[in-house]
Design an enzyme around this catalytic site. Structure first.
Site, PDB file in Angstrom:
ATOM      1  N   ASP A 166      36.219  17.583  76.714  1.00 49.00           N
ATOM      2  CA  ASP A 166      36.499  16.629  75.640  1.00 49.00           C
ATOM      3  C   ASP A 166      37.831  15.893  75.743  1.00 49.00           C
ATOM      4  OD1 ASP A 166      34.465  18.361  74.997  1.00 49.00           O
ATOM      5  OD2 ASP A 166      35.011  18.534  72.892  1.00 49.00           O
ATOM      6  N   GLU A 396      38.196  31.471  74.981  1.00 48.13           N
ATOM      7  CA  GLU A 396      37.591  30.173  75.288  1.00 48.13           C
ATOM      8  C   GLU A 396      38.084  29.659  76.641  1.00 48.13           C
ATOM      9  OE1 GLU A 396      38.337  27.327  72.214  1.00 48.13           O
ATOM     10  OE2 GLU A 396      36.901  25.880  73.013  1.00 48.13           O
TER      11      GLU A 396
END
Ligand code: GLC
Length: 425
Positions: A166, A396
């Site tokens: 992103d 993550e």
């Protein structure tokens, strides 16, 4: 029988993130079903529960649109811990979804799950594979018509979130051209879960939402979006994943005896490989994206540069150049492969997609290295990933300079990557 020290913990994370046949990436920060996360997770489940692996993919295609598009988020159940939710996307699917897509790892995952089903003798597997195969084929057709209407052999992203990376520095220049004005009121939730210094900046967030507003105003029609898009990048990571999944679907078509589909997929595959091959830059030892608005190459170094290995067979000169380049990126790092190399001015070891290491990215790079006969380097990356997870937990992502675990914890795809890569080391 399991041998991995954290196997039980990895399975417990998948169980904890299960919301009824689909898995959320992690609680609160990402409380819905995400497209490429689920594909990786399905490959993790395939190691010990093939029925559940199929379910993950079956629940994902509940969100597939009539035109074949596989949304990046399927909002199966409401949650108020995430922005932008269904009201902002304003799409019109039976189950609310976002209006953009994500890397099509689905085809790779389907082959993987099918082969695990055959090996374990699961009842009804062929029928389930056939239904999922047809969904995948429709999605690949969508990719080529909606996202390569000019026949470049490269598929484009119209929003940075589609890339899966992103906040990558690869988008900086193109995103800076996108206005910061929005008709939607922005209510960020991510910075309530994770330190703001690791997340995208507010100004970029406004641009992300400007793009959503623009495409919603196009009624999510692919042709109108293509014409209106202020951000349009032919992405080598996306194209490589699509090409690799196409090859995996060709294998499946063969085993399902689907001759016509196999020929169609083979034509798609040729077109994508030709497109990808043209993106090699020998002077940089990597593949580069093409900005379709400026017409310029984007040579900002990011992990996307190496994903084409998962789809292409390199020649000897390319192979030694790429492996040397990856080794340069690993040099001095506690864990690699960084999403941007330390020598890049854009490098920020803790900020989202600007340096940190993602286990699933390493999975794709290692697969590509193995396909290209660079097994030692693949093993080094796999081992590094597994060790980082054992040390820091199922985070993550990881700071490449320290190995620290960052972002959300108890992450589903990190658990899946641990089990898959751990079995190879
Ligand atoms: C972030 C990542 C994206 C991922 C999602 C859920 O948006 O950039 O790749 O799919 O989180 O984990």
């Amino acid at each position: 029988m399991t041998t991995l020290p954290k196997e039980e913990a990895a399975r417990a994370i998948l169980a904890r993130n299960d919301r009824g046949g689909y898995t959320v990436p992690t609680d609160r920060l990402y409380p819905f079903q995400w497209n490429w996360d689920s594909a990786f997770v399905a490959m993790g489940f395939a190691l010990f529960d093939v029925d559940r692996a199929y379910r993950e993919l079956e629940r994902l295609i509940e969100g597939q649109w009539d035109d074949g598009m596989m949304p990046h988020i399927v909002f199966h159940a409401p949650s108020d811990t995430y922005f932008p939710g269904p009201d902002v996307w304003g799409t019109r699917h039976r189950i609310p979804t976002s209006g953009i897509t994500q890397p099509p790892v689905f085809g790779m995952a389907l082959r993987h799950v099918h082969e695990a089903a055959v090996a374990s003798g699961l009842d009804g597997a062929t029928e389930r594979t056939k239904a999922l195969f047809q969904a995948a084929l429709r999605s690949h057709r969508w990719w080529l018509s909606a996202r390569d209407p000019e026949g470049l052999g490269l598929v484009s992203i119209l929003h940075p979130w589609e890339s899966g990376s992103d906040n990558s520095p690869a988008w900086d220049e193109a995103l800076a051209r996108v206005p910061t004005t929005t008709t939607t009121t922005i209510r960020r939730k991510d910075t309530g879960h994770v330190d703001a210094s690791m997340r995208p900046r507010d100004e970029d967030y406004q641009r992300f939402i400007h793009l959503v507003d623009t495409y919603r105003d196009c009624g999510w029609d692919p042709k109108r979006q293509w014409a209106a898009a202020p951000f349009k990048i032919a992405d080598v990571q996306m194209t490589a994943i699509l090409a690799r999944s196409t090859a995996d679907l060709m294998h499946l078509a063969e085993s399902l005896g689907a001759e016509d589909e196999k020929s169609e997929l083979s034509r798609m595959h040729d077109r994508l490989l030709e497109g990808l091959t043209r993106r090699w830059r020998p002077e940089l030892s990597r593949f580069v994206n093409l900005d379709l608005i400026s017409g310029q190459d984007i040579d900002t170094p990011t992990q996307a540069a190496f994903i084409p290995l998962a789809a292409l067979t390199l020649d000897d000169a390319q192979r030694s150049a790429v492996t040397a380049e990856i080794e340069r990126w690993l040099d001095g790092m506690v864990v690699g492969v960084p999403s941007a190399p330390a020598f890049s001015p854009a490098f920020e070891p803790k900020r989202y997609w600007r340096g940190p290491v993602w286990a699933v990215v390493n999975w794709l790079i290692a697969d590509g290295l193995r396909l290209n006969g660079a097994d030692d380097l693949a093993r080094r990356i796999e081992r590094g990933t597994v060790q980082a997870i054992e040390k820091a937990g199922f985070c993550e992502y990881f700071d490449p300079t320290t190995g620290e675990g960052l972002g959300g914890d108890t992450f589903s795809w990190t658990a899946a990557a641990y089990m898959v890569l751990g079995r190879r080391t």
